[in-house]
Design a protein around this motif. Structure first.
Motif, PDB file in Angstrom:
ATOM      1  N   ASP A 102       4.931  97.469  24.191  1.00 37.39           N
ATOM      2  CA  ASP A 102       5.242  96.740  22.966  1.00 37.39           C
ATOM      3  C   ASP A 102       5.527  97.687  21.798  1.00 37.39           C
ATOM      4  O   ASP A 102       6.358  97.388  20.928  1.00 37.39           O
ATOM      5  N   ALA A 103       4.842  98.815  21.764  1.00 41.34           N
ATOM      6  CA  ALA A 103       5.034  99.769  20.673  1.00 41.34           C
ATOM      7  C   ALA A 103       6.453 100.323  20.648  1.00 41.34           C
ATOM      8  O   ALA A 103       6.929 100.778  19.601  1.00 41.34           O
ATOM      9  N   ARG A 104       7.134 100.282  21.786  1.00 40.93           N
ATOM     10  CA  ARG A 104       8.503 100.796  21.873  1.00 40.93           C
ATOM     11  C   ARG A 104       9.542  99.681  21.776  1.00 40.93           C
ATOM     12  O   ARG A 104      10.740  99.944  21.793  1.00 40.93           O
ATOM     13  N   ALA A 105       9.084  98.431  21.709  1.00 41.52           N
ATOM     14  CA  ALA A 105       9.984  97.280  21.691  1.00 41.52           C
ATOM     15  C   ALA A 105      10.174  96.813  20.249  1.00 41.52           C
ATOM     16  O   ALA A 105       9.531  95.861  19.789  1.00 41.52           O
ATOM     17  N   ARG A 106      11.032  97.477  19.540  1.00 41.37           N
ATOM     18  CA  ARG A 106      11.247  97.174  18.125  1.00 41.37           C
ATOM     19  C   ARG A 106      11.779  95.756  17.943  1.00 41.37           C
ATOM     20  O   ARG A 106      12.683  95.318  18.638  1.00 41.37           O
ATOM     21  N   GLY A 107      11.203  95.015  16.991  1.00 38.65           N
ATOM     22  CA  GLY A 107      11.657  93.669  16.688  1.00 38.65           C
ATOM     23  C   GLY A 107      11.226  92.616  17.684  1.00 38.65           C
ATOM     24  O   GLY A 107      11.759  91.508  17.687  1.00 38.65           O
ATOM     25  N   ARG A 141       9.193  92.721  26.309  1.00 40.30           N
ATOM     26  CA  ARG A 141      10.530  93.257  26.595  1.00 40.30           C
ATOM     27  C   ARG A 141      10.514  93.923  27.962  1.00 40.30           C
ATOM     28  O   ARG A 141       9.587  94.664  28.290  1.00 40.30           O
ATOM     29  N   ASP A 161      14.152  90.127  26.503  1.00 38.42           N
ATOM     30  CA  ASP A 161      12.851  89.652  26.039  1.00 38.42           C
ATOM     31  C   ASP A 161      12.522  88.351  26.759  1.00 38.42           C
ATOM     32  O   ASP A 161      13.346  87.430  26.800  1.00 38.42           O
TER      33      ASP A 161
END
Length: 281
Positions: free
Chosen positions: A64-69, A76, A102
């Motif tokens: 999640d930390a790398r899934a911007r927005g 994602r 997503d």
């Protein structure tokens, strides 16, 4: 860094994924009220350079930390899928494709199990990255079904037809002209289109009869009395893109009474078209 990690990092850096809010029906999951609608599918098909049928082979969740927005309640995923068919598009595709998507998570934080399931992808090719796709919206992966494929193919056939109705961008003018006899008259509603081609709606009044109307997406006269049927491309162009109220100044009818008649005819057309129902965000 392993090859797998490098590939994922490259995909995350290069792939584009629209991050508009998702609805409960994202990625082909039915909304509470049922399946995705004709307008949902038409929206996707009309905006995609590639429409692909594929079978999901592998899903890897992105941190999640790398899934911007990322929308809350979603994860994602990096998907690898086997190409089944290219329904629309000229970009060459190999036996497999990969993309980011997503997906909504359940109460336990788990995503739908899509492995070995067929899906439709509404996408564009990633320049310089053969086999990688960019989904046109977060809802641009849709579950395959026999019924869904039949509807999609019908929409695609309408979209590529030489006489396909143009995209409506607004209302240019409304004009009601009374006839020679009491109760007679005609309203012309001239529409703006994205490509500048002609489009108009005609409403005719005859004494003692219900008004009838039709639409033309050419210079020809509208086929009055035969309005577009629901869940056709002509219907979609009108029902989903005509404004609820014509713009100020568009009603050029002479006099208050004629202006009111033109506006009433416009409202009648909208009412007969019915709502443009969408379930996808």
């Amino acid at each position: 860094m392993s090859f797998k990690s490098q590939h994922l990092a490259g995909l995350l850096a290069g792939a584009y994924l629209a991050l508009a809010p998702l609805s409960s029906s994202a990625q082909g999951l039915p909304a509470a009220g049922g399946e995705v609608t004709y307008a949902d599918v038409a929206d996707l098909a009309d905006s995609a350079g590639l429409v692909v049928q594929a079978q999901v082979a592998k899903m890897v969740r992105i941190e999640d930390a790398r899934a911007r927005g990322l929308t809350p309640g979603h994860g994602r995923f990096y998907i690898q899928a086997k190409t089944r068919a290219l329904l629309v598009g000229k970009a060459p595709l190999g036996e497999s494709v990969s993309y980011l998507v997503d997906l909504p998570l359940d109460a336990s934080g788990k995503a739908p199990k899509l492995k070995k399931q067929d899906v439709f992808l509404f996408a564009r090719a990633v320049p310089g990255r053969p086999g990688e796709l960019q989904l046109v919206t977060p809802t641009a992966q849709q579950a395959w079904s026999v019924r869904g494929e039949a509807r999609l193919r019908a929409i695609l056939q309408e979209l590529v037809a030489p006489d396909a109705p143009a995209r409506i961008t607004g209302v240019r003018e409304l004009l009601f002209v009374p006839g020679n006899l009491a109760g007679q008259g005609e309203t012309q509603i001239f529409l703006n289109t994205r490509d500048g081609s002609a489009a108009s709606i005609t409403v005719k009044h005859e004494a003692g009869a219900v008004p009838v109307w039709g639409v033309s997406f050419s210079e020809l006269v509208a086929d009055v009395g035969h309005p577009p049927q629901r869940d056709t491309l002509e219907w979609y162009r009108l029902a989903c893109f005509l404004p609820n109220v014509p713009p100020a100044g568009a009603n050029i009818s002479s006099g208050f009474g004629q202006q009111q008649q033109a506006l009433s005819d416009y409202r009648m057309v909208l009412g007969e078209l019915g709502p443009c129902s969408r379930t996808l965000g």
